[in-house]
Motif scaffolding. Structure first.
Motif, PDB file in Angstrom:
ATOM      1  N   LEU A  60      45.402  49.215  49.741  1.00 29.15           N
ATOM      2  CA  LEU A  60      46.111  49.204  51.121  1.00 29.15           C
ATOM      3  C   LEU A  60      45.826  50.192  52.383  1.00 29.15           C
ATOM      4  N   THR A  61      45.081  51.183  51.943  1.00 27.13           N
ATOM      5  CA  THR A  61      44.587  52.127  53.031  1.00 27.13           C
ATOM      6  C   THR A  61      43.059  52.199  53.107  1.00 27.13           C
ATOM      7  N   ASP A  62      42.524  51.512  52.580  1.00 26.82           N
ATOM      8  CA  ASP A  62      41.162  51.439  52.786  1.00 26.82           C
ATOM      9  C   ASP A  62      40.300  50.369  53.662  1.00 26.82           C
ATOM     10  N   HIS A  63      40.220  51.079  54.680  1.00 28.21           N
ATOM     11  CA  HIS A  63      39.444  50.324  55.742  1.00 28.21           C
ATOM     12  C   HIS A  63      37.873  49.939  55.752  1.00 28.21           C
ATOM     13  N   SER A  64      37.359  50.441  54.754  1.00 28.05           N
ATOM     14  CA  SER A  64      35.786  50.154  54.589  1.00 28.05           C
ATOM     15  C   SER A  64      35.642  48.931  53.935  1.00 28.05           C
ATOM     16  N   THR A  65      36.685  48.380  53.275  1.00 30.43           N
ATOM     17  CA  THR A  65      36.539  47.172  52.433  1.00 30.43           C
ATOM     18  C   THR A  65      35.970  46.091  53.005  1.00 30.43           C
ATOM     19  N   ASN A  66      35.121  44.907  52.378  1.00 24.35           N
ATOM     20  CA  ASN A  66      34.835  43.840  52.841  1.00 24.35           C
ATOM     21  C   ASN A  66      35.432  42.578  52.710  1.00 24.35           C
ATOM     22  N   ASP A  67      36.532  42.962  51.583  1.00 23.67           N
ATOM     23  CA  ASP A  67      37.184  41.986  50.833  1.00 23.67           C
ATOM     24  C   ASP A  67      38.336  41.436  51.604  1.00 23.67           C
ATOM     25  N   TYR A  68      37.856  40.780  52.559  1.00 24.98           N
ATOM     26  CA  TYR A  68      38.876  40.217  53.883  1.00 24.98           C
ATOM     27  C   TYR A  68      40.118  39.471  53.278  1.00 24.98           C
ATOM     28  N   LEU A  69      39.718  38.568  52.490  1.00 20.66           N
ATOM     29  CA  LEU A  69      40.816  37.488  51.857  1.00 20.66           C
ATOM     30  C   LEU A  69      41.552  37.900  50.565  1.00 20.66           C
ATOM     31  N   ALA A  70      41.106  39.394  50.309  1.00 19.27           N
ATOM     32  CA  ALA A  70      41.752  39.974  48.879  1.00 19.27           C
ATOM     33  C   ALA A  70      41.422  38.982  47.861  1.00 19.27           C
ATOM     34  N   MET A  71      40.355  38.527  47.975  1.00 18.78           N
ATOM     35  CA  MET A  71      39.834  37.756  46.575  1.00 18.78           C
ATOM     36  C   MET A  71      39.534  38.577  45.273  1.00 18.78           C
ATOM     37  N   SER A  72      39.099  39.778  45.710  1.00 15.80           N
ATOM     38  CA  SER A  72      38.686  40.597  44.545  1.00 15.80           C
ATOM     39  C   SER A  72      39.860  40.800  43.398  1.00 15.80           C
ATOM     40  N   SER A  73      41.006  40.802  43.908  1.00 13.94           N
ATOM     41  CA  SER A  73      42.107  41.117  43.168  1.00 13.94           C
ATOM     42  C   SER A  73      42.888  39.704  42.732  1.00 13.94           C
ATOM     43  N   HIS A  74      42.295  38.743  43.088  1.00  8.98           N
ATOM     44  CA  HIS A  74      43.230  37.412  42.839  1.00  8.98           C
ATOM     45  C   HIS A  74      43.105  37.411  41.119  1.00  8.98           C
ATOM     46  N   PRO A  75      44.363  37.186  40.769  1.00 11.06           N
ATOM     47  CA  PRO A  75      44.335  36.941  39.319  1.00 11.06           C
ATOM     48  C   PRO A  75      43.332  35.781  38.493  1.00 11.06           C
ATOM     49  N   GLU A  76      43.409  34.744  39.281  1.00 13.24           N
ATOM     50  CA  GLU A  76      42.642  33.597  38.674  1.00 13.24           C
ATOM     51  C   GLU A  76      41.081  34.059  38.688  1.00 13.24           C
ATOM     52  N   VAL A  77      40.775  34.811  39.688  1.00 14.80           N
ATOM     53  CA  VAL A  77      39.340  35.219  39.809  1.00 14.80           C
ATOM     54  C   VAL A  77      38.852  36.029  38.630  1.00 14.80           C
ATOM     55  N   ILE A  78      39.936  36.907  38.488  1.00 17.33           N
ATOM     56  CA  ILE A  78      39.727  37.998  37.410  1.00 17.33           C
ATOM     57  C   ILE A  78      39.533  37.377  36.117  1.00 17.33           C
ATOM     58  N   ALA A  79      40.181  36.220  36.058  1.00 15.73           N
ATOM     59  CA  ALA A  79      40.588  35.657  34.660  1.00 15.73           C
ATOM     60  C   ALA A  79      39.215  34.877  34.325  1.00 15.73           C
ATOM     61  N   ALA A  80      38.980  34.249  35.431  1.00 13.80           N
ATOM     62  CA  ALA A  80      37.826  33.189  35.247  1.00 13.80           C
ATOM     63  C   ALA A  80      36.531  34.149  35.127  1.00 13.80           C
ATOM     64  N   GLY A  81      36.389  35.184  35.532  1.00 11.47           N
ATOM     65  CA  GLY A  81      35.147  36.094  35.368  1.00 11.47           C
ATOM     66  C   GLY A  81      35.429  36.748  34.037  1.00 11.47           C
ATOM     67  N   SER A  82      36.607  37.027  33.525  1.00  9.04           N
ATOM     68  CA  SER A  82      36.647  37.501  32.214  1.00  9.04           C
ATOM     69  C   SER A  82      36.445  36.481  31.147  1.00  9.04           C
ATOM     70  N   ASN A  83      36.846  35.352  31.386  1.00  5.05           N
ATOM     71  CA  ASN A  83      36.683  34.079  30.356  1.00  5.05           C
ATOM     72  C   ASN A  83      35.311  34.039  30.366  1.00  5.05           C
ATOM     73  N   ALA A  84      34.369  33.890  31.401  1.00  6.91           N
ATOM     74  CA  ALA A  84      32.961  33.634  31.328  1.00  6.91           C
ATOM     75  C   ALA A  84      32.186  34.874  30.524  1.00  6.91           C
ATOM     76  N   ALA A  85      32.911  36.104  30.633  1.00  6.07           N
ATOM     77  CA  ALA A  85      32.085  37.288  29.878  1.00  6.07           C
ATOM     78  C   ALA A  85      32.437  36.875  28.452  1.00  6.07           C
ATOM     79  N   ALA A  86      33.570  36.545  28.213  1.00  6.85           N
ATOM     80  CA  ALA A  86      34.032  36.683  26.760  1.00  6.85           C
ATOM     81  C   ALA A  86      33.205  35.392  26.102  1.00  6.85           C
ATOM     82  N   ARG A  87      32.993  34.506  26.917  1.00 10.02           N
ATOM     83  CA  ARG A  87      32.167  33.308  26.532  1.00 10.02           C
ATOM     84  C   ARG A  87      30.834  33.608  26.120  1.00 10.02           C
ATOM     85  N   TRP A  88      30.204  34.165  27.437  1.00 10.72           N
ATOM     86  CA  TRP A  88      28.651  34.119  27.458  1.00 10.72           C
ATOM     87  C   TRP A  88      27.952  35.682  27.261  1.00 10.72           C
ATOM     88  N   GLY A  89      28.950  36.603  27.236  1.00 16.01           N
ATOM     89  CA  GLY A  89      28.288  37.991  27.049  1.00 16.01           C
ATOM     90  C   GLY A  89      28.520  38.824  28.354  1.00 16.01           C
TER      91      GLY A  89
END
Ligand SMILES: Cc1ncc(COP(=O)(O)O)c(C=O)c1O
Length: 431
Positions: A60-89
Motif C-alpha cells: 500500500l505504501t511501496d511506490h517502487s513496485t511495478n506490479d501496476y495491476l496488483a496481479m502478483s497478489s491475485h488469489p487465482e494467480v497464486i493458486a495456479a502457480g502453486s498447483n503447477a509447482a505441486a504437480r511439476w516440482g
C-alpha cells in the motif's frame, strides 16, 4: 599483474595448501580484494553505493513496485502457480533446450500468439533481461554471418538489459546511441549509417522517464531508410492496455507494419509474476533457439512461474483485465488532477506523468524532479521514507548525472489522495 592474479586459481598446483590441508585463498586473493575494495570505495565516495534493503514496506505504501495491476497478489494467480509447482516440482531442472521443454512454456506462447495481430511466434524466457539478451544473440549471429554490416541505433537511456544484448563482440556490428526522445538525433544517426542493416532499439514506455515512444515518428523514420528495423521493449506496457501486445500505441499496427522486427513483453510488471515474452517472426524464433545463450545455457522458468504467468495472462486478456486497467487509469487521472490542484505550492518541482498521445493512456509511473537542485530529490525521498512511504530516488548510473529524480510508480493498491497529501507536506518541510 591483474592477469597473473586472476589466472592463479585455474592452476590448482600453484595454490598453496594451508596447514590444516584446506586451501588457503587469502594470500593469492589479497590483491584482487584490494582492487574490488577500491572500486567499491569509489562508488561510496561518489554517493552511488547501492544497498540491498530487505523490504518491510506494505504494497500500500511501496511506490517502487511495478506490479501496476496488483496481479502478483491475485488469489487465482497464486493458486495456479502453486498447483503447477505441486504437480511439476519446485524447479524446472534444466535449461529449456537441454532437458525437455515444459509444455507450460508452449501453453503461454500459444496463449500469447492469439493476441499477436500477425502470424508471428512467441517465446517465453526466465526474465525480461534474458529475453533481451536472447533476441540480440540471435540477431548478431545470423545478420553478421556473411559479413553484412549492422548498426544498432539505441536510445542512450535504454534499459541495461538492452545494452547488454546489443553490445556484442562482432566487428561488423556497431552500436550507436541516440539521445532519448530526440527523433532528430535518431534521424541523423540513420542518415549517417552506411550499414546494410540498421536496428533501432527503444522502450515503449521508458522505465525511468515515464515517457512513451512515438510509434508514428519511429515508423516514418525507419521507413525513410531502407533496411531499417525496430525492436521495442514493452517491459512496462505489456498487459497494461487492451490488446496486450504492441500496446504502446494503438496506431502501432498502422505505423510499424514491415518495420518491426520484434517486441519484448515483460511478465514481471503488469503481469505480476516474472519472465519475458519475445514476440518475433517465426524465423527469428528459430534463430533464438539455435543461438541464444539464455535459452540454451540457463535453467528455464520454474513451474510456479509458468503456471502463474499463464493464469495472469488469461485474466488480463478477459473482462477482469479490462476492469483492472480502467481502474488504474482512473487512479492515474485522479493523481494528475490532485497534482494540478497543488498549483504554486509545488513550483520548484516538476511532476511528470507520461501519456501516450494517440490512446490517452497514462503511464503508471510519475517522475518528480527539483527544478534547480537535482540532489534535492534525495531529501524528499528521505522525508517520504520517514512517513512510511517508499519512493525510490534514482541516480546515476541508472539516469544521467544532473537528472536525479524520484520515480513514483502506482498500482491499483495505492491511494493517490494520501500520496499527494504527503507530497505536499514533504515539499513544504523540505524548503
Ligand atoms: C525497460 C526494461 N526492460 C527490461 C527489464 C528486465 O526485465 P526483468 O525484470 O523481467 O528481467 C526491465 C526491468 O526492470 C525494464 O525496466
Amino acid at each position: 599483474m591483474v592477469a597473473r592474479i586472476l589466472n592463479q586459481p585455474s592452476d590448482p598446483a600453484a595454490v598453496p595448501d594451508s596447514p590444516s590441508g584446506s586451501l588457503s585463498f587469502d594470500a593469492p586473493l589479497g590483491p584482487v580484494f584490494g582492487l574490488i575494495e577500491r572500486a567499491l570505495e569509489e562508488r561510496r565516495q561518489q554517493g552511488l553505493y547501492r544497498a540491498d534493503r530487505v523490504s518491510r514496506v506494505s504494497p500500500l505504501t511501496d511506490h517502487s513496485t511495478n506490479d501496476y495491476l496488483a496481479m502478483s497478489s491475485h488469489p487465482e494467480v497464486i493458486a495456479a502457480g502453486s498447483n503447477a509447482a505441486a504437480r511439476w516440482g519446485a524447479g524446472s531442472r534444466s535449461s529449456r533446450l537441454l532437458g525437455l521443454s515444459h509444455d507450460l512454456n508452449q501453453a503461454i506462447e500459444e496463449t500469447a500468439r492469439g493476441w499477436i495481430p500477425v502470424d508471428w511466434a512467441a517465446t517465453f524466457l526466465q526474465s525480461g533481461f534474458s529475453a533481451n539478451l536472447a533476441v540480440f544473440d540471435a540477431l548478431v549471429k545470423t545478420l553478421t554471418r556473411e559479413g553484412s554490416t549492422v548498426d544498432v541505433i539505441i536510445d542512450h537511456e535504454a534499459h541495461s538489459s538492452l545494452f547488454a544484448g546489443v553490445r556484442q563482440r562482432e566487428r561488423s556490428w556497431k552500436v550507436l546511441p541516440f539521445r532519448h526522445g530526440d527523433w532528430a538525433h535518431l534521424d541523423r544517426r540513420l542518415a549517417g549509417s552506411t550499414a546494410a542493416v540498421r536496428i533501432v532499439v527503444v522502450e515503449a514506455l521508458h522505465s525511468m522517464n515515464g515517457t512513451f515512444a512515438d510509434a508514428e515518428r519511429l515508423g516514418a523514420l525507419c521507413r525513410q531508410y531502407s533496411g531499417t528495423f525496430l525492436f521495442v521493449d514493452e517491459a512496462h506496457t505489456f498487459g497494461l492496455v487492451d490488446g496486450m501486445f504492441w500496446s504502446f500505441c494503438d496506431g502501432i499496427r498502422q505505423h510499424l507494419d514491415g518495420v518491426l522486427i520484434g517486441v519484448m513483453g515483460g511478465c514481471g510488471k503488469a503481469v505480476g509474476v516474472s519472465g519475458g515474452l519475445l514476440v518475433t517472426p517465426h524465423l527469428l524464433r528459430e534463430a533464438c533457439f539455435q543461438f541464444s545463450r539464455p535459452l540454451i545455457y540457463s535453467t528455464s522458468a520454474s513451474p510456479f512461474v509458468l503456471g502463474a504467468v499463464l493464469k495472469s495472462l488469461h485474466i488480463l486478456s478477459g473482462p477482469e483485465g479490462v476492469d483492472r486497467r480502467r481502474e488504474l487509469q482512473s487512479i492515474l487521472s485522479e493523481f494528475e488532477s490532485l497534482i494540478q490542484n497543488l498549483g504554486r505550492q509545488k513550483e520548484s518541482w516538476d511532476v511528470h506523468l507520461g501519456q501516450c498521445r494517440p490512446t490517452s493512456i497514462r503511464a503508471p509511473l510519475a517522475v518528480i524532479r527539483h527544478r534547480d537542485d537535482p540532489g534535492h530529490a534525495q531529501r524528499l525521498a528521505a522525508l517520504f521514507s520517514e512517513s512510511g512511504r517508499f519512493v525510490p530516488y534514482i541516480r546515476p548510473p541508472t539516469v544521467p548525472r544532473g537528472t536525479e529524480r524520484l520515480r513514483v510508480s502506482f498500482s491499483l493498491q495505492h491511494n493517490v489522495e494520501s500520496f499527494v497529501g504527503l507530497f505536499s507536506h514533504c515539499i513544504a518541510v523540505s524548503r
